[in-house]
Design a protein around this motif. Structure first.
Motif, short mmCIF file in Angstrom:
data_model
loop_
_atom_site.label_atom_id
_atom_site.label_comp_id
_atom_site.label_asym_id
_atom_site.label_seq_id
_atom_site.Cartn_x
_atom_site.Cartn_y
_atom_site.Cartn_z
N VAL A 1 0.82 -0.96 -0.08
CA VAL A 1 -0.16 0.00 -0.08
C VAL A 1 1.15 1.17 -0.06
CG1 VAL A 1 -1.62 1.21 1.25
CG2 VAL A 1 -1.94 -1.20 1.13
N ASP A 2 0.66 2.00 -0.90
CA ASP A 2 1.51 3.17 -1.15
C ASP A 2 0.60 4.53 -1.18
OD1 ASP A 2 3.42 5.23 -1.78
OD2 ASP A 2 3.70 4.50 -3.72
N GLY A 3 0.42 4.94 -0.17
CA GLY A 3 -0.54 6.16 0.20
C GLY A 3 -1.88 5.72 -0.16
N GLY A 4 -2.83 6.17 -0.98
CA GLY A 4 -3.85 5.64 -1.48
C GLY A 4 -4.08 4.75 -2.46
N SER A 5 -2.84 4.38 -3.19
CA SER A 5 -2.70 3.43 -3.97
C SER A 5 -2.23 1.94 -3.51
CB SER A 5 -1.81 3.75 -4.94
OG SER A 5 -2.24 5.02 -5.37
N ILE A 6 -2.70 0.97 -4.30
CA ILE A 6 -2.24 -0.49 -3.90
C ILE A 6 -1.48 -0.78 -5.38
CG2 ILE A 6 -2.63 -2.76 -3.70
CD1 ILE A 6 -5.63 -1.98 -2.61
N VAL A 7 -0.03 -1.19 -4.86
CA VAL A 7 0.99 -1.35 -6.04
C VAL A 7 1.35 -3.01 -5.85
CG1 VAL A 7 3.14 -0.93 -7.15
CG2 VAL A 7 1.72 0.66 -5.93
N VAL A 8 1.08 -3.65 -7.02
CA VAL A 8 1.55 -5.02 -7.13
C VAL A 8 2.79 -5.01 -7.86
CG1 VAL A 8 1.00 -7.43 -7.99
CG2 VAL A 8 -0.90 -5.98 -6.98
N HIS A 9 4.06 -5.35 -7.74
CA HIS A 9 5.15 -5.59 -8.28
C HIS A 9 5.30 -6.84 -9.00
CE1 HIS A 9 6.62 -1.95 -6.05
NE2 HIS A 9 6.45 -2.42 -4.97
N VAL B 1 -5.57 -5.42 9.58
CA VAL B 1 -6.41 -4.43 9.25
C VAL B 1 -6.04 -3.32 10.20
CG1 VAL B 1 -8.74 -3.48 8.87
CG2 VAL B 1 -8.27 -5.81 8.22
N PRO B 2 -5.72 -2.16 9.67
CA PRO B 2 -5.25 -0.91 10.40
C PRO B 2 -6.62 -0.55 11.35
CG PRO B 2 -4.42 -0.50 8.29
CD PRO B 2 -5.38 -1.78 8.20
N MET B 3 -6.21 -0.30 12.52
CA MET B 3 -7.30 0.40 13.49
C MET B 3 -8.31 -0.90 13.73
SD MET B 3 -6.06 3.41 13.60
CE MET B 3 -7.34 4.01 14.86
N GLN B 4 -7.83 -2.11 13.43
CA GLN B 4 -8.73 -3.27 13.45
C GLN B 4 -7.83 -4.62 13.78
OE1 GLN B 4 -11.85 -4.16 10.78
NE2 GLN B 4 -12.50 -5.98 11.90
N VAL C 1 -3.15 -5.15 3.19
CA VAL C 1 -4.44 -4.77 3.37
C VAL C 1 -4.53 -3.20 3.44
CG1 VAL C 1 -6.08 -5.00 5.47
CG2 VAL C 1 -4.54 -6.89 4.95
N GLN C 2 -5.65 -2.81 2.69
CA GLN C 2 -5.86 -1.18 2.56
C GLN C 2 -7.31 -0.93 3.60
OE1 GLN C 2 -6.93 0.65 -0.94
NE2 GLN C 2 -5.23 2.05 -0.68
N PRO C 3 -7.22 0.03 4.37
CA PRO C 3 -8.62 0.28 4.83
C PRO C 3 -9.08 1.19 3.95
CG PRO C 3 -6.74 1.82 5.88
CD PRO C 3 -6.04 0.60 5.09
N ARG C 4 -10.32 1.05 4.06
CA ARG C 4 -11.24 1.88 2.94
C ARG C 4 -12.53 2.31 3.82
NH1 ARG C 4 -9.19 3.37 -1.89
NH2 ARG C 4 -11.31 3.34 -2.44
N PRO C 5 -13.05 3.27 3.35
CA PRO C 5 -14.19 3.93 4.17
C PRO C 5 -15.34 2.87 4.21
CG PRO C 5 -13.57 5.56 2.49
CD PRO C 5 -12.78 4.30 2.18
N GLY C 6 -15.72 2.42 5.37
CA GLY C 6 -16.65 1.23 5.68
C GLY C 6 -16.26 -0.13 5.62
N GLY C 7 -14.83 -0.23 5.53
CA GLY C 7 -14.41 -1.58 5.59
C GLY C 7 -12.90 -1.71 4.99
N ASP D 1 0.02 -16.53 -11.13
CA ASP D 1 -1.55 -16.57 -11.30
C ASP D 1 -1.94 -15.23 -11.20
OD1 ASP D 1 -4.25 -17.74 -11.58
OD2 ASP D 1 -4.42 -17.16 -9.30
N GLY D 2 -1.35 -14.17 -10.86
CA GLY D 2 -1.59 -12.81 -11.11
C GLY D 2 -2.21 -12.34 -9.67
N ILE D 3 -3.09 -11.60 -9.90
CA ILE D 3 -3.66 -10.75 -8.59
C ILE D 3 -5.10 -11.45 -8.26
CG2 ILE D 3 -4.35 -8.59 -7.80
CD1 ILE D 3 -2.68 -7.54 -10.13
N VAL D 4 -5.24 -11.49 -6.76
CA VAL D 4 -6.56 -11.85 -6.13
C VAL D 4 -6.88 -10.67 -5.22
CG1 VAL D 4 -7.57 -13.49 -4.75
CG2 VAL D 4 -6.28 -14.33 -6.48
N VAL D 5 -8.27 -10.15 -5.16
CA VAL D 5 -8.86 -9.07 -4.43
C VAL D 5 -9.80 -9.83 -3.46
CG1 VAL D 5 -9.51 -6.83 -4.43
CG2 VAL D 5 -7.84 -7.30 -5.98
N ARG D 6 -9.76 -9.09 -2.35
CA ARG D 6 -11.23 -9.23 -1.47
C ARG D 6 -11.59 -7.94 -1.32
NH1 ARG D 6 -12.86 -7.69 3.30
NH2 ARG D 6 -13.83 -9.21 4.73
#
Length: 451
Positions: free
Chosen positions: A147-155, A190-193, A248-254, A264-269
């Motif tokens: 997690v780079d600021g507000g971005s998610i970077v997959v190298h 999870v930050p703050m959780q 893990v990136q915190p988002r408004p509401g979750g 296999d690439g990228i998987v997202v929850r």
């Protein structure tokens, strides 16, 4: 010439290229293809136009072999016609262009335009079967994620990084200039959780979840058995069959979780808690699932149908024909399922077995062609065999190709579909051959009259 070119294509592309891969078999395939192609292209014209078809073939072949655009368009066309295929631009293949002169000369000497057209129509499906081939290109690997600021970077190893600014919903390319030297993050909370944590499993493509700060863990997401099989077939030599890292990136509401899964690439929850395999956003699958075992079975059954149709219409030499056809079929199956004799690490016994399979296939096929002519095979059963052979290949191969791209999901469903569709194709051919045999019997007995 068309029939001979088809058999050369079939034996070269499915046997000789595997046994002796290299420029010789590659150029032989180009020569045989140029002998067959003008006759097929001529079907596009309402009237016979041998010279126009030959010139058009030469122009298209030149564009395909000298331009990346032409090669890419040809790849798409062959994928639609004959399954997943890759055509590569190679200017040295233009050395095969003189074969067009021979094709034009043979066509000019054929004065029976309609019979020639019907011969082409009959052999065209077999030509499609003969040139069906695939090739694969390497695929990049998702090695780490942060997690780079507000971005998610997959190298991406040796490639362009993938960046998402909306929690993994959409992705865009990055020039790879970001720092990718940070250590792999195999677990994160999870930050703050702090009670909710995730970690990748060290020996599987899977993620575990903890709701008590890492004291106990349970499954959160994993590849299904069929997905694992597809991945293993896509990259049989890949040793790192496990998830590499997550963030893990915190988002408004979750929160969202992004996993770097290597090849296999990228998987997202996502925010709702649903897991989604993104793979490689905006990019095609560079490597196809290896369906060599299924393709070999499909080719073997198609050849059995081809030989069986001619055998059903023979009036003489049936036993000899069946014997040589069996030898050709067994030789073909042996050669298809044996490694190349000149490959590194192949034993002398295995190499000899592969060579014997090729020899049995070539000799058996040639003798069967001679016996079919000498035995005065009826045209209808022979035509049924020729037309049904590619149909059998399609009915066997297509369900497994569908499985390779995820539809159907379970492998056993693909097996059931292949058995059902192939059974229907064989049954349809048998009905036509039986009808022709009965008609031939009645025609032969009509000369006798009861007294």
């Amino acid at each position: 010439m068309t029939v001979a070119g088809v058999f050369v294509l079939f034996i070269n592309d499915h046997l000789l290229k595997q046994t002796w891969p290299g420029p010789v078999t590659g150029k032989l395939s180009d020569v045989a293809g140029l002998l067959v192609a003008p006759a097929l292209v001529a079907l596009l014209f309402w009237r016979r136009a041998d010279l126009a078809a030959t010139v058009l073939t030469g122009v298209l072949f030149t564009l395909v072999k000298t331009t990346e655009t032409g090669a890419e368009l040809a790849s798409h066309v062959w994928t639609l016609v004959a399954g997943p295929s890759r055509v590569l631009a190679d200017p040295t293949d233009l050395l095969a262009l003189p074969a067009l002169a021979l094709a034009w000369w043979v066509r000019r000497r054929s004065l029976e335009s309609y019979s020639a057209r019907w011969r082409v129509i009959v052999t065209m499906p077999l030509a499609v079967l003969a040139v069906t081939a695939t090739s694969a290109a390497p695929m990049p690997s998702a090695d780490s994620v942060e997690v780079d600021g507000g971005s998610i970077v997959v190298h991406i190893g040796d490639g362009i990084d993938q960046v998402s600014d909306d929690g993994g919903v959409t992705w865009s390319d990055d020039d790879g200039s970001r720092d990718a030297s940070r250590p792999l993050q195999s677990a994160a909370c999870v930050p703050m959780q702090a009670t909710r944590c995730y970690r990748v499993m060290p020996d599987r493509i899977a993620v575990e979840q903890s709701d008590d700060g890492g004291k106990t863990w349970g499954p959160s997401w994993a590849l299904t058995a069929d997905d694992r099989e597809r991945l293993a077939r896509r990259y049989p030599s890949w040793a790192r069959q496990h998830s590499m890292a997550l963030a893990v990136q915190p988002r408004p509401g979750g929160h969202v979780v992004v996993v770097a899964n290597g090849l296999d690439g990228i998987v997202v929850r996502d925010m709702s808690g649903e897991w989604r395999r993104v793979g490689w956003p905006g990019s095609p699958e560079f490597s196809e699932v290896d369906l060599s075992p299924e393709s070999n079975v499909a080719i073997f059954l198609a050849v059995c149908m081809l030989f069986g149709g001619a055998a059903a219409g023979l009036q003489r030499y049936q036993r000899a024909y069946i014997g040589f056809a069996a030898a050709a079929g067994l030789g073909l199956f042996t050669a298809l399922n044996s490694p190349a004799p000149l490959a590194v690490g192949v034993s002398m016994e295995t190499a000899l077995l592969s060579l014997l399979g090729v020899l049995a296939t070539v000799v058996g096929t040639v003798v069967c062609l001679v016996l079919a002519v000498a035995g005065r095979a009826r045209p209808t059963p022979a035509a049924v065999g020729v037309l049904a052979a590619p149909l059998v290949y399609v009915t066997v191969y297509t369900p497994f190709y569908g499985w390779s791209v995820g539809t159907p999901g379970p492998y056993w469903v693909a097996v059931a579909l292949a058995v059902l569709l192939t059974g229907l194709a064989v049954l349809g051919g048998a009905v036509l051959i039986r009808y022709d045999a009965r008609r031939a019997y009645l025609d032969g007995s009509s000369t006798s009259r009861p007294t």
